[in-house]
Enzyme design. Structure first.
Site, PDB file in Angstrom:
ATOM      1  N   ARG A   6      30.865  28.951  23.290  1.00  0.00           N
ATOM      2  CA  ARG A   6      30.756  27.816  22.346  1.00  0.00           C
ATOM      3  C   ARG A   6      30.161  26.587  23.032  1.00  0.00           C
ATOM      4  O   ARG A   6      30.561  25.454  22.749  1.00  0.00           O
ATOM      5  CB  ARG A   6      32.123  27.442  21.747  1.00  0.00           C
ATOM      6  CG  ARG A   6      32.818  28.545  21.028  1.00  0.00           C
ATOM      7  CD  ARG A   6      32.126  28.981  19.738  1.00  0.00           C
ATOM      8  NE  ARG A   6      32.848  30.100  19.180  1.00  0.00           N
ATOM      9  CZ  ARG A   6      32.589  31.371  19.471  1.00  0.00           C
ATOM     10  NH1 ARG A   6      31.582  31.694  20.270  1.00  0.00           N
ATOM     11  NH2 ARG A   6      33.304  32.331  18.951  1.00  0.00           N
TER      12      ARG A   6
ATOM     13  N   SER B 291      38.121  27.597  13.595  1.00  0.00           N
ATOM     14  CA  SER B 291      38.970  27.328  14.768  1.00  0.00           C
ATOM     15  C   SER B 291      38.740  25.909  15.265  1.00  0.00           C
ATOM     16  O   SER B 291      37.608  25.505  15.509  1.00  0.00           O
ATOM     17  CB  SER B 291      38.645  28.306  15.893  1.00  0.00           C
ATOM     18  OG  SER B 291      39.061  29.595  15.518  1.00  0.00           O
TER      19      SER B 291
ATOM     20  N   GLU C  52      36.912  22.663  19.697  1.00  0.00           N
ATOM     21  CA  GLU C  52      35.631  23.330  19.412  1.00  0.00           C
ATOM     22  C   GLU C  52      34.856  22.496  18.393  1.00  0.00           C
ATOM     23  O   GLU C  52      33.632  22.441  18.421  1.00  0.00           O
ATOM     24  CB  GLU C  52      35.910  24.731  18.864  1.00  0.00           C
ATOM     25  CG  GLU C  52      34.660  25.487  18.473  1.00  0.00           C
ATOM     26  CD  GLU C  52      34.961  26.925  18.048  1.00  0.00           C
ATOM     27  OE1 GLU C  52      35.878  27.560  18.610  1.00  0.00           O
ATOM     28  OE2 GLU C  52      34.258  27.409  17.145  1.00  0.00           O
TER      29      GLU C  52
HETATM   30  C1  LIG Z   1      36.226  29.247   7.551  1.00  0.00           C
HETATM   31  C2  LIG Z   1      35.431  29.052   8.814  1.00  0.00           C
HETATM   32  C3  LIG Z   1      35.315  30.097   9.717  1.00  0.00           C
HETATM   33  C4  LIG Z   1      34.575  29.922  10.898  1.00  0.00           C
HETATM   34  N1  LIG Z   1      34.472  30.962  11.761  1.00  0.00           N
HETATM   35  C5  LIG Z   1      33.728  30.834  12.882  1.00  0.00           C
HETATM   36  C6  LIG Z   1      33.588  31.936  13.797  1.00  0.00           C
HETATM   37  O1  LIG Z   1      34.083  33.023  13.592  1.00  0.00           O
HETATM   38  N2  LIG Z   1      32.853  31.724  14.915  1.00  0.00           N
HETATM   39  C7  LIG Z   1      32.257  30.541  15.187  1.00  0.00           C
HETATM   40  O2  LIG Z   1      31.575  30.424  16.215  1.00  0.00           O
HETATM   41  N3  LIG Z   1      32.378  29.485  14.353  1.00  0.00           N
HETATM   42  C8  LIG Z   1      33.096  29.609  13.210  1.00  0.00           C
HETATM   43  N4  LIG Z   1      33.228  28.533  12.360  1.00  0.00           N
HETATM   44  C9  LIG Z   1      32.642  27.232  12.748  1.00  0.00           C
HETATM   45  C10 LIG Z   1      31.207  27.004  12.262  1.00  0.00           C
HETATM   46  O3  LIG Z   1      30.906  27.767  11.108  1.00  0.00           O
HETATM   47  C11 LIG Z   1      30.172  27.295  13.347  1.00  0.00           C
HETATM   48  O4  LIG Z   1      30.365  26.472  14.489  1.00  0.00           O
HETATM   49  C12 LIG Z   1      28.737  27.108  12.840  1.00  0.00           C
HETATM   50  O5  LIG Z   1      27.835  27.575  13.809  1.00  0.00           O
HETATM   51  C13 LIG Z   1      28.400  25.651  12.506  1.00  0.00           C
HETATM   52  O6  LIG Z   1      27.165  25.656  11.807  1.00  0.00           O
HETATM   53  P1  LIG Z   1      26.783  24.461  10.837  1.00  0.00           P
HETATM   54  O7  LIG Z   1      25.422  24.721  10.321  1.00  0.00           O
HETATM   55  O8  LIG Z   1      27.836  24.272   9.805  1.00  0.00           O
HETATM   56  O9  LIG Z   1      26.748  23.268  11.861  1.00  0.00           O
HETATM   57  P2  LIG Z   1      27.407  21.814  11.704  1.00  0.00           P
HETATM   58  O10 LIG Z   1      28.882  21.934  11.607  1.00  0.00           O
HETATM   59  O11 LIG Z   1      26.709  21.076  10.633  1.00  0.00           O
HETATM   60  O12 LIG Z   1      27.032  21.195  13.124  1.00  0.00           O
HETATM   61  C14 LIG Z   1      27.641  21.709  14.306  1.00  0.00           C
HETATM   62  C15 LIG Z   1      26.866  21.177  15.514  1.00  0.00           C
HETATM   63  O13 LIG Z   1      25.545  21.722  15.477  1.00  0.00           O
HETATM   64  C16 LIG Z   1      24.584  20.681  15.553  1.00  0.00           C
HETATM   65  N5  LIG Z   1      23.393  21.101  14.814  1.00  0.00           N
HETATM   66  C17 LIG Z   1      23.324  21.544  13.532  1.00  0.00           C
HETATM   67  N6  LIG Z   1      22.055  21.872  13.226  1.00  0.00           N
HETATM   68  C18 LIG Z   1      21.324  21.624  14.345  1.00  0.00           C
HETATM   69  C19 LIG Z   1      19.936  21.766  14.672  1.00  0.00           C
HETATM   70  N7  LIG Z   1      19.046  22.225  13.794  1.00  0.00           N
HETATM   71  N8  LIG Z   1      19.529  21.416  15.926  1.00  0.00           N
HETATM   72  C20 LIG Z   1      20.411  20.947  16.836  1.00  0.00           C
HETATM   73  N9  LIG Z   1      21.737  20.792  16.587  1.00  0.00           N
HETATM   74  C21 LIG Z   1      22.182  21.139  15.350  1.00  0.00           C
HETATM   75  C22 LIG Z   1      25.276  19.464  14.949  1.00  0.00           C
HETATM   76  O14 LIG Z   1      24.674  18.268  15.398  1.00  0.00           O
HETATM   77  C23 LIG Z   1      26.688  19.650  15.472  1.00  0.00           C
HETATM   78  O15 LIG Z   1      26.785  19.153  16.796  1.00  0.00           O
HETATM   79  C24 LIG Z   1      33.945  28.684  11.170  1.00  0.00           C
HETATM   80  C25 LIG Z   1      34.052  27.631  10.237  1.00  0.00           C
HETATM   81  C26 LIG Z   1      34.774  27.812   9.069  1.00  0.00           C
HETATM   82  C27 LIG Z   1      34.840  26.683   8.077  1.00  0.00           C
END
Ligand SMILES: Cc1cc2nc3c(=O)[nH]c(=O)nc-3n(C[C@H](O)[C@H](O)[C@H](O)COP(=O)(O)OP(=O)(O)OC[C@H]3O[C@@H](n4cnc5c(N)ncnc54)[C@H](O)[C@@H]3O)c2cc1C
Length: 298
Positions: A171, A220, A290
């Site tokens: 992560r 998480s 995280e």
């Molecule tokens: C129900 C649930 C279950 C989940 N299960 C998991 C799991 O099993 N495993 C896991 O790893 N995560 C999990 N997550 C967390 C999350 O989905 C991940 O971390 C996911 O990768 C975040 O993606 P996002 O597009 O929503 O990013 P955001 O939450 O919008 O952003 C997260 C980070 O990424 C950066 N970012 C976003 N887009 C870009 C870009 N284009 N360039 C540079 N930086 C960028 C943002 O600035 C921020 O720092 C879960 C979340 C939920 C709600």
């Protein structure tokens, strides 16, 4: 601050956009300027026109973000719903844009007979967010599959970067330079003829049995410390169900914090600090969040 945007973008940005509309916890104050580019050309032009002193933040689906109640000064760029193309590049590789939902990668790879990509179905975010987080599930991790990425900098210039230019951990992704964001990635998989959608359904059913899917959360909250599980440490510290305001530690999975509807970001942040403090007192282990915490207090 008072962000000046170029006249051609005045009607294209939203000012004081509540970020609670763009995060899976449904909390967060306003973005001073919120921009959702139609395409790469518009994104590059927007970045070029932005004064160099304006802070820039990127969000995908907001599924790993705690935005504080006072919101975010500067510009928030969202790729959700745009920049979401996915194409097959070769026998074993695909190219996806940053705004692409991870679940689409899982489905397309199954259709193309490629894998293992099913784990992407369990990540409710965009590919850009998955690249920034090295998101993973069910034993798979995003960067295991990255061959190269395309990035954009704050002058609107694009760059092709190899996987080896990034330091990758659990992560954790350390880029070669700051102020560059992901536009797209080339991902490689193995040939997996005969892969079937039912494999994804089985994984999602397993997840639904163990996690409070459907409730407002960020997945998480803490990373797992080496050799242990954050959920086990939190549960054995007696914190399941512990509540601050309208936020509580999930009864179903102790590493999830639920917003029951009216929680503020401050409630959630206080709960995160309480969990961290209690686990450290009971187990002597400092949990590392995280979730990314952004913005100013309300
Ligand atoms: C129900 C649930 C279950 C989940 N299960 C998991 C799991 O099993 N495993 C896991 O790893 N995560 C999990 N997550 C967390 C999350 O989905 C991940 O971390 C996911 O990768 C975040 O993606 P996002 O597009 O929503 O990013 P955001 O939450 O919008 O952003 C997260 C980070 O990424 C950066 N970012 C976003 N887009 C870009 C870009 N284009 N360039 C540079 N930086 C960028 C943002 O600035 C921020 O720092 C879960 C979340 C939920 C709600």
């Amino acid at each position: 601050m008072n962000v000046a945007v170029a006249p051609e973008f005045t009607a294209r940005v939203r000012r004081n956009e509540p970020l609670s509309r763009h995060t899976s916890w449904h909390v967060g104050g306003p973005a001073e300027v919120f921009f959702n580019p139609r395409d790469r050309a518009e994104l590059a032009a927007f970045l070029r026109a932005l004064p160099a002193t304006v802070p820039i933040h990127w969000i995908g689906l907001g599924s790993n973000l705690l935005v504080r109640d006072g919101g975010i000064a500067g510009v928030v760029i969202s790729t959700h719903g745009t920049l979401d193309a996915l194409a097959r590049l070769s026998d074993t590789s695909v190219r996806g844009e940053a705004g692409l939902a991870c679940a689409r990668i899982a489905r397309a790879c199954i259709k193309w007979g490629l894998g293992p990509a099913e784990f992407f179905a369990g990540i409710p975010g965009t590919l850009g967010g998955a690249l920034a987080m090295n998101a993973g599930a069910f034993g798979g991790e995003t960067w295991q599959h990255v061959l190269a990425v395309e990035t954009i900098d704050r002058a609107g210039r694009t760059h092709q970067r190899d996987r080896g230019e990034y330091r990758i951990g659990y992560r954790e992704v350390i880029p070669p330079t700051s102020d560059e964001w992901f536009l797209a990635a080339e991902l490689s998989f193995e040939r997996r003829p005969g892969a079937h959608e039912s494999e994804v359904r089985v994984l999602l059913a397993r997840r639904k049995a163990a996690q409070p899917i459907g409730e407002w959360s960020c997945g998480s909250v803490f990373t797992n410390p080496p050799g242990d599980h954050a959920a086990r440490l939190i549960e054995s510290a007696g914190l399941k169900g512990f509540r601050i305001g309208d936020a509580s530690v999930s009864h179903k999975h102790a590493n999830f914090i639920i917003n029951h509807g009216q929680a503020s970001a401050a409630d959630i942040e206080r709960l995160i600090a309480h969990v961290q403090g209690t686990v450290e007192r009971v187990h002597g282990i400092r949990l590392r969040p995280e979730v990314r915490i952004l913005g100013v207090a309300g």
